[in-house]
Design an enzyme around this catalytic site. Structure first.
Site, PDB file in Angstrom:
ATOM      1  N   TYR A   1     -14.352  -1.917   4.862  1.00 14.64           N
ATOM      2  CA  TYR A   1     -13.573  -1.476   6.021  1.00 14.64           C
ATOM      3  C   TYR A   1     -14.034  -0.146   6.595  1.00 14.64           C
ATOM      4  O   TYR A   1     -13.375   0.390   7.473  1.00 14.64           O
ATOM      5  CB  TYR A   1     -12.098  -1.316   5.637  1.00 14.64           C
ATOM      6  CG  TYR A   1     -11.440  -2.537   5.068  1.00 14.64           C
ATOM      7  CD1 TYR A   1     -11.569  -3.784   5.673  1.00 14.64           C
ATOM      8  CD2 TYR A   1     -10.655  -2.452   3.925  1.00 14.64           C
ATOM      9  CE1 TYR A   1     -10.949  -4.901   5.146  1.00 14.64           C
ATOM     10  CE2 TYR A   1     -10.024  -3.564   3.390  1.00 14.64           C
ATOM     11  CZ  TYR A   1     -10.175  -4.783   4.008  1.00 14.64           C
ATOM     12  OH  TYR A   1      -9.556  -5.888   3.482  1.00 14.64           O
TER      13      TYR A   1
ATOM     14  N   CYS B   1     -26.664  -1.342  -6.777  1.00 13.36           N
ATOM     15  CA  CYS B   1     -27.928  -1.477  -6.049  1.00 13.36           C
ATOM     16  C   CYS B   1     -27.688  -1.782  -4.577  1.00 13.36           C
ATOM     17  O   CYS B   1     -28.130  -2.805  -4.056  1.00 13.36           O
ATOM     18  CB  CYS B   1     -28.789  -2.560  -6.694  1.00 13.36           C
ATOM     19  SG  CYS B   1     -29.225  -2.181  -8.400  1.00 13.36           S
TER      20      CYS B   1
ATOM     21  N   ARG C   1     -13.447  -0.921  -0.580  1.00 16.12           N
ATOM     22  CA  ARG C   1     -12.915  -0.658   0.751  1.00 16.12           C
ATOM     23  C   ARG C   1     -13.851   0.171   1.649  1.00 16.12           C
ATOM     24  O   ARG C   1     -13.943  -0.110   2.844  1.00 16.12           O
ATOM     25  CB  ARG C   1     -11.541   0.008   0.662  1.00 16.12           C
ATOM     26  CG  ARG C   1     -10.474  -0.911   0.056  1.00 16.12           C
ATOM     27  CD  ARG C   1      -9.074  -0.308   0.167  1.00 16.12           C
ATOM     28  NE  ARG C   1      -8.636  -0.273   1.551  1.00 16.12           N
ATOM     29  CZ  ARG C   1      -8.583   0.809   2.281  1.00 16.12           C
ATOM     30  NH1 ARG C   1      -8.965   1.997   1.780  1.00 16.12           N
ATOM     31  NH2 ARG C   1      -8.169   0.761   3.528  1.00 16.12           N
TER      32      ARG C   1
ATOM     33  N   ARG D   1       0.831  -1.212   0.000  1.00 19.34           N
ATOM     34  CA  ARG D   1       0.000   0.000   0.000  1.00 19.34           C
ATOM     35  C   ARG D   1       0.868   1.264   0.000  1.00 19.34           C
ATOM     36  O   ARG D   1       0.562   2.238  -0.712  1.00 19.34           O
ATOM     37  CB  ARG D   1      -0.890  -0.017   1.252  1.00 19.34           C
ATOM     38  CG  ARG D   1      -1.808   1.183   1.381  1.00 19.34           C
ATOM     39  CD  ARG D   1      -2.300   1.345   2.818  1.00 19.34           C
ATOM     40  NE  ARG D   1      -2.723   0.095   3.393  1.00 19.34           N
ATOM     41  CZ  ARG D   1      -3.962  -0.370   3.389  1.00 19.34           C
ATOM     42  NH1 ARG D   1      -4.910   0.343   2.806  1.00 19.34           N
ATOM     43  NH2 ARG D   1      -4.260  -1.509   3.971  1.00 19.34           N
TER      44      ARG D   1
END
Length: 474
Positions: free
Chosen positions: A364, A391, A360, A319
């Site tokens: 999270y 949806c 994410r 990351r």
């Protein structure tokens, strides 16, 4: 307090979070959130010398925009700061053939955790002596391919896996170097789903209950395995080194026990990755040089306290390298204004992507920022929520951000920090087509992962191949 009509009606529900400040100019970029080459000219966001309006005109939207210069600079910064370490780029964050080649160019190693990622490394011509295989439930196919290719290390995660790797190596006539993943009982300050060193989770062998030492013993007893050392990963999106300090102390204590009780010197130790990045102004990550200094001091201090020589260290940033190097550009489709109790309001900006290209926020509760990317606006800022087209009420791209009040259909909105786990976790929910990854550098664009097509989507759907001639009803 929860309102009887639901959370959205509670006092303050439509207010900005405490860390989000209303800007004097909603056109301005918060530079620490964006790739190093990003800037605005006449309101148009430019990355890698490419105006995003031009990029979208050529490649469509949504599109992941990957700044090659920024990626390489961050990889190089980790390699330089951790020059005495082995730096493994964590491919799970984002991997494609081109990125694997960049990682190799910058002198880093590569960590993979599936047959697919390993195959990408092979396709890129990556030196397998600089590749590690991870994962808590590796298949026999993954293990056999890794051993056959001669990967530098396999990180073992279960007793069954010790047996499988040992048997595969013996059958193939190889001696395989391995590390034993341990959990140090550390509660990292991060989301529950990305904290990986506490006891009640699936990864690794517990140090506390003796499983880790038993696992090392079994590795040592296997003739086809060579113990490199212990591996510890405490979680992701971590900003403080305190968790690494506790983990290093406990893992080094086990390292010393291995030497004393088993008579085996394991030369290496891996402290994992998980270094945080700035998704919004509330995040304050350390730079690689600071991380290297602090983590080296921790290991040297703890090793000295135990009276042992410090092992060679490795880390696994993913990351921290690719996350800030990429942004995602979307086109606005609709704009709605929501008012509750006659006062507080929020503007809902719907874009042409969503949770299929960035899961994410839903997974999270992750926060992101964004900016109007296609023009300059003189309108005042309004509190906006950028949402996707799927949806699901939880299909939120950016929970809270100030955008110009005149944001409208056809505008481009760009979200920074999307390099890690966005394309990697992308899905075809609602039969959406996954966006391309377009690398930019010096005013040029290059598609490194193409956009999916309807033909791609239907290629695995065998409905038309299973008609009445195969005994099925029409």
């Amino acid at each position: 307090m929860t309102h009887e009509a639901g959370w959205a009606h509670a006092p303050g529900a439509l207010r900005a979070p405490s860390w989000l400040r209303e800007p004097s100019d909603p056109n301005a970029l918060v530079s620490q959130l964006w790739p190093q080459t990003a800037h605005k000219r006449d309101g148009v966001l430019t990355v890698g010398g490419v105006r995003l309006t031009d990029l979208v005109a050529e490649h469509g939207s949504p599109t992941y925009v990957l700044d090659e210069q920024d990626f390489r600079a961050r990889a190089r910064a980790f390699g330089t700061a951790f020059a005495d370490y082995d730096v493994f780029y964590a491919g799970k964050a984002f991997l494609c053939t081109t990125v694997a080649q960049w990682v190799a160019d910058e002198g880093l190693c590569l960590d993979v955790c599936s047959l697919g990622e390993l195959t990408v490394a092979e396709r890129a011509g990556f030196d397998m002596a600089r590749v590690g295989l991870h994962g808590n439930n590796k298949s026999l196919a993954e293990i056999e391919k890794a051993v056959t290719l001669g990967v530098r290390r396999i990180v073992l995660d279960s007793f069954e896996e010790i047996e499988r790797v040992a048997e595969a190596a013996e059958r193939l006539g190889r001696t395989q170097s391995v590390m034993v993943r341990v959990k140090a009982g550390v509660e990292a300050h991060t989301h529950e789903y990305i904290a990986t060193a506490h006891e009640d989770q699936k990864f690794g062998f517990s140090i506390a209950d003796g499983q880790a030492l038993d696992a090392v013993r079994r590795v040592v007893e296997a003739p086809s395995l060579t113990l490199l050392g212990l591996h510890s990963h405490i979680g992701s999106q971590i900003f403080q080194t305190a968790g690494f300090e506790v983990a290093a102390r406990r893992v080094l204590a086990l390292h010393a026990r291995v030497s004393e009780e088993l008579g085996v010197e394991s030369p290496e130790m891996d402290l994992g990755g998980g270094f945080g990045i700035a998704y919004t102004t509330q995040d304050h990550p350390a730079d690689p040089a600071q991380l290297a200094t602090e983590m080296t001091k921790i290991v040297e201090h703890e090793s000295a306290a135990l009276g042992i020589e410090a092992p060679r260290l490795s880390i696994e940033p993913g990351r921290a390298i690719v996350g800030p190097a990429m942004c995602t550009v979307y086109e606005v489709g609709t704009v709605k204004h929501v008012t509750l109790d006659g006062s507080a309001s929020r503007t809902y900006v719907s874009v042409d992507g969503g949770m299929s290209d960035n899961i994410r926020p839903a997974l999270y509760d992750a926060d992101y920022s964004c900016t109007l990317a296609s023009r300059r606006s003189d309108a005042p800022p309004v509190l906006a929520r950028v949402v996707g087209k799927h949806c699901e009420a939880g299909d939120i791209v950016v929970k809270a951000e100030f955008l110009p009040a005149d944001v409208r259909a056809g505008d481009l909105v760009a979200v920074p920090g999307t390099g890690a786990y966005c394309r990697s976790m992308a899905s075809n929910y609602n039969h959406a087509l996954r966006p391309p990854v377009v690398a930019v550098r010096d005013g040029e664009t290059r598609v490194v992962v193409r956009r999916e097509t309807i033909d791609d989507l239907l290629a695995t759907d065998l409905g038309n191949d299973l008609g009445t001639d195969k005994g099925m009803a029409p």
